[in-house]
Design an enzyme around this catalytic site. Structure first.
Site, PDB file in Angstrom:
ATOM      1  N   ARG A 278       0.849  -1.201   0.000  1.00  0.00           N
ATOM      2  CA  ARG A 278       0.000   0.000   0.000  1.00  0.00           C
ATOM      3  C   ARG A 278       0.879   1.243   0.000  1.00  0.00           C
ATOM      4  O   ARG A 278       1.803   1.363   0.807  1.00  0.00           O
ATOM      5  CB  ARG A 278      -0.918   0.001   1.233  1.00  0.00           C
TER       6      ARG A 278
ATOM      7  N   ARG B 247       1.870   1.587  10.427  1.00  0.00           N
ATOM      8  CA  ARG B 247       1.388   1.925   9.080  1.00  0.00           C
ATOM      9  C   ARG B 247       2.576   1.836   8.125  1.00  0.00           C
ATOM     10  O   ARG B 247       3.458   2.695   8.122  1.00  0.00           O
ATOM     11  CB  ARG B 247       0.791   3.332   9.066  1.00  0.00           C
TER      12      ARG B 247
ATOM     13  N   GLU C  58      -7.391   0.242  14.702  1.00  0.00           N
ATOM     14  CA  GLU C  58      -7.914  -0.866  13.900  1.00  0.00           C
ATOM     15  C   GLU C  58      -6.899  -1.995  13.737  1.00  0.00           C
ATOM     16  O   GLU C  58      -5.766  -1.775  13.341  1.00  0.00           O
ATOM     17  CB  GLU C  58      -8.322  -0.355  12.518  1.00  0.00           C
TER      18      GLU C  58
ATOM     19  N   SER D  34     -10.906  -5.807  10.109  1.00  0.00           N
ATOM     20  CA  SER D  34     -12.177  -5.274   9.616  1.00  0.00           C
ATOM     21  C   SER D  34     -12.855  -6.362   8.794  1.00  0.00           C
ATOM     22  O   SER D  34     -12.190  -7.245   8.240  1.00  0.00           O
ATOM     23  CB  SER D  34     -11.965  -4.016   8.764  1.00  0.00           C
TER      24      SER D  34
ATOM     25  N   ARG E 299       0.492  -4.803  12.705  1.00  0.00           N
ATOM     26  CA  ARG E 299      -0.372  -4.167  13.700  1.00  0.00           C
ATOM     27  C   ARG E 299      -0.653  -5.113  14.867  1.00  0.00           C
ATOM     28  O   ARG E 299      -0.769  -4.678  16.020  1.00  0.00           O
ATOM     29  CB  ARG E 299      -1.683  -3.700  13.068  1.00  0.00           C
TER      30      ARG E 299
END
Length: 428
Positions: A261, A276, A348, A351, A388
């Site tokens: 990403r 991140r 987060e 999800s 994460r």
């Protein structure tokens, strides 16, 4: 993509969905207009072709002036048919282009608003009181460095910012997490999958990642391939252009892959450590179900995520993501956010999204229900996004001496190790 019949029958519902997302409502009327032109030009083309065929049968029987007149009319008719065909194709192309820009319809129960307008559905676990325990918690990077588990400096030297190395127990911890997550998924009936990290444009577009998420996608221009940001892309496209017998549903896959990403919109956010990053590994759940079962499957995926985070002994909450914070494919999304002690807030970790029929229509995946063939529903859910999860484990299970307690569920995958020791201490 959404069902065009629904758009024609209930355009106000589609407008309301666009408005809730904070997206262009005028797109709905532009699409309705293009669709009307497509249908009317199609009718005009069919009428002219029928007339052309009827005329073709008369010409061989005619003679003299009558035949000459018929041939003249046939020439004009051929030009009209060609023009009508071009008009039909142009309108169809415009309608398809507009349809691909339209996001999925927001579920009526989704809270309306932006990123901060989520609704907290439940909380699990107990947040530790480090002050009461007599020490100040360290952040994951300090812990990871002391453990010899994380090296961001050399990651930046080799690849640039937001890259990292997992070393020693850090690498072992990732492998333990992946194997434990796959073990849970397999026990729940998922088929384990190792998926391609490079996919063709139709796979990326079909899953909705070339719309609002396009800025975060890496593309290899020379090969016309994309690096996936999640194995969801490959898992969704796995049955592209197929018809699946309804009695095979639900079909569930657990995909492991690297994820890439750009994080284009995250300048200045989470720059410290590995929360991140541009590249990470992830175990992703993916389901193909009958549309009538998508809501129940969405809850099942959430329950599996909650089971996973509970097994890691992490405090977390579940939120119902607000409409303007949904991805374009999702009709509804639940996030599980773990407590990060040094940030003093939930972040987060997983999800899960119900994409209803949106992706299957774009990818031409259908189910056979008796004599009927119709689009099916697709859903996805993160089981373990590795960096994460490592952040949450290190910070929540740290001890005063800089060691980290290993959650019981991971110990069999770490050779029975119960504690991760600082490298200096472990060397003594």
């Amino acid at each position: 993509m959404i069902d065009l019949r629904l758009l024609r029958e209930d355009p106000d519902r589609v407008r309301a969905s666009q408005r809730a997302r904070g997206e262009d409502v005028a797109l709905v009327d532009a699409l309705l207009s293009a669709d009307e032109r497509r249908r009317s030009s199609g009718v005009r083309f069919d009428e002219l072709r029928a007339e052309q065929k009827a005329l073709g049968k008369l010409i061989p029987k005619a003679s003299g002036d009558e035949k000459a007149e018929l041939l003249k009319k046939a020439g004009q008719l051929a030009a009209d048919v060609k023009a009508a065909d071009a008009s039909k194709d142009e309108a169809a192309a415009e309608a398809q282009e507009l349809l691909l820009q339209l996001s999925n319809l927001v579920h009526p129960d989704v809270p309306v608003g932006g990123e901060e307008d989520f609704v907290t559905l439940e909380k699990h676990g107990t947040i530790r009181d480090f002050a009461a325990e007599g020490f100040e918690p360290k952040d994951h990077l300090e812990l990871g460095t002391t453990l010899g588990a994380i090296d961001v400096e050399r990651g930046a030297k080799v690849s640039g910012s937001r890259f990292y190395f997992l070393t020693g127990v850090g690498a072992l911890l990732e492998l333990a997490l992946v194997n434990a997550a796959m073990a849970q998924a397999t026990a729940a009936g998922f088929t384990p999958m190792l998926t391609p990290a490079l996919v063709r444009p139709q796979a990326m577009a079909g899953t909705g990642f070339l719309g609002q998420a396009a800025q975060d996608v890496y593309r290899l221009d020379n090969d016309d391939l994309y690096l996936v940001g999640t194995s969801e892309v490959a898992l969704a496209a796995y049955h592209m252009d197929e018809i699946i017998d309804g009695d095979r549903l639900p079909m569930r896959y657990a995909g492991f892959s690297p994820c890439f990403r750009r994080e284009a919109g995250s300048h200045g956010k989470d720059t410290r450590g590995i929360f991140r990053v541009h590249q990470f590994d992830k175990v992703e759940m993916f389901s193909y179900v009958d549309p009538a079962d998508s809501r129940a499957e969405h809850q099942r995926l959430l329950d599996w995520e909650k089971q996973w985070l509970t097994s890691l002994e992490l405090p977390f909450r579940v939120i119902d993501v607000a409409s303007a914070d949904l991805g374009s494919s999702a009709a509804r999304k639940f996030d599980c956010e773990a407590w990060i002690p040094t940030q003093g807030k939930y972040r987060e970790l997983t999800s899960t999204s119900d994409c209803t029929e949106f992706q299957s229509r774009r990818l031409a995946i259908r189910m056979r229900d008796g004599k009927t063939v119709k689009p099916l529903a697709t859903l996805n859910g993160t089981l373990c996004a590795v960096p994460r999860t490592i952040v949450a484990i290190l910070e929540n299970h740290q001890q005063a001496d800089g060691s980290v307690r290993v959650p019981e569920v991971l110990r069999p995958f770490l050779g029975g190790r119960e504690i991760l020791e600082p490298v200096a201490k472990a060397a003594k």
